[in-house]
Design a protein around this motif. Sequence first.
Motif, mmCIF file in Angstrom:
data_model
loop_
_atom_site.group_PDB
_atom_site.id
_atom_site.type_symbol
_atom_site.label_atom_id
_atom_site.label_comp_id
_atom_site.label_asym_id
_atom_site.label_seq_id
_atom_site.Cartn_x
_atom_site.Cartn_y
_atom_site.Cartn_z
ATOM 1 N N VAL A 31 1.009 -1.121 -0.055
ATOM 2 C CA VAL A 31 0.012 0.120 0.010
ATOM 3 C C VAL A 31 1.045 1.311 0.058
ATOM 4 O O VAL A 31 0.671 2.101 -0.713
ATOM 5 N N ALA A 34 2.341 1.711 -3.518
ATOM 6 C CA ALA A 34 1.365 2.117 -4.437
ATOM 7 C C ALA A 34 1.015 3.472 -4.234
ATOM 8 O O ALA A 34 0.969 4.421 -4.923
ATOM 9 N N ARG A 35 0.977 4.051 -2.690
ATOM 10 C CA ARG A 35 0.749 5.287 -2.527
ATOM 11 C C ARG A 35 1.865 6.259 -3.177
ATOM 12 O O ARG A 35 1.759 7.416 -3.718
ATOM 13 N N HIS A 36 2.967 5.781 -2.814
ATOM 14 C CA HIS A 36 4.232 6.593 -3.357
ATOM 15 C C HIS A 36 4.338 6.680 -4.937
ATOM 16 O O HIS A 36 4.723 7.788 -5.521
ATOM 17 N N ARG A 37 3.745 5.462 -5.529
ATOM 18 C CA ARG A 37 3.549 5.828 -7.031
ATOM 19 C C ARG A 37 2.401 6.382 -7.546
ATOM 20 O O ARG A 37 2.211 6.728 -8.647
ATOM 21 N N HIS A 38 1.675 7.077 -6.496
ATOM 22 C CA HIS A 38 0.243 7.787 -6.876
ATOM 23 C C HIS A 38 -0.532 6.817 -7.726
ATOM 24 O O HIS A 38 -1.021 6.931 -8.895
ATOM 25 N N ASN A 39 -0.801 5.619 -7.086
ATOM 26 C CA ASN A 39 -1.414 4.471 -7.818
ATOM 27 C C ASN A 39 -2.805 4.283 -7.022
ATOM 28 O O ASN A 39 -2.821 3.456 -6.160
ATOM 29 N N PRO A 40 -3.829 5.014 -6.810
ATOM 30 C CA PRO A 40 -5.014 4.794 -5.986
ATOM 31 C C PRO A 40 -5.602 3.444 -6.349
ATOM 32 O O PRO A 40 -6.093 2.868 -5.550
ATOM 33 N N GLU A 41 -5.721 2.881 -7.599
ATOM 34 C CA GLU A 41 -6.364 1.592 -7.938
ATOM 35 C C GLU A 41 -5.406 0.509 -7.102
ATOM 36 O O GLU A 41 -6.158 -0.218 -6.460
ATOM 37 N N VAL A 43 -3.721 0.922 -4.290
ATOM 38 C CA VAL A 43 -3.913 1.170 -3.040
ATOM 39 C C VAL A 43 -5.235 0.453 -2.624
ATOM 40 O O VAL A 43 -5.322 -0.261 -1.598
ATOM 41 N N ALA A 44 -6.335 1.030 -3.513
ATOM 42 C CA ALA A 44 -7.623 0.254 -3.116
ATOM 43 C C ALA A 44 -7.696 -1.236 -3.031
ATOM 44 O O ALA A 44 -8.202 -1.964 -2.435
#
Length: 98
Positions: A31, A34-41, A43-44
């Motif tokens: 998570v 993913a947040r660091h990569r700006h990947n909200p999908e 993260v979800a």
Amino acid sequence: MTGTPGPTCRPPENGPELAELVNAAQRVAGVLAARHRHNPEGVAALMSTFSNDRALAGGHCYSPRSPLGLYRQETGQNMDECVRELTTQLENAVPPRP
């Protein structure tokens, strides 16, 4: 975190509980990556794998966000590489499954 394996002396009595915490910590680390990569999908998707708040909290306790950031700064590695090293170290801490 280095590429060296984790400890070889592992307490068998903590096996299942430790394995669950490590699994949760690895997902929390994912998570964070993913947040660091700006990947909200991403993260979800990872957040949906937690069955309850207790599992998320347990994983969070074993997956330190601030130390990952500090480690990333110190080594110059990207967050994905740091997370990969962390999850490998966590996995090495779990007793082998019978």
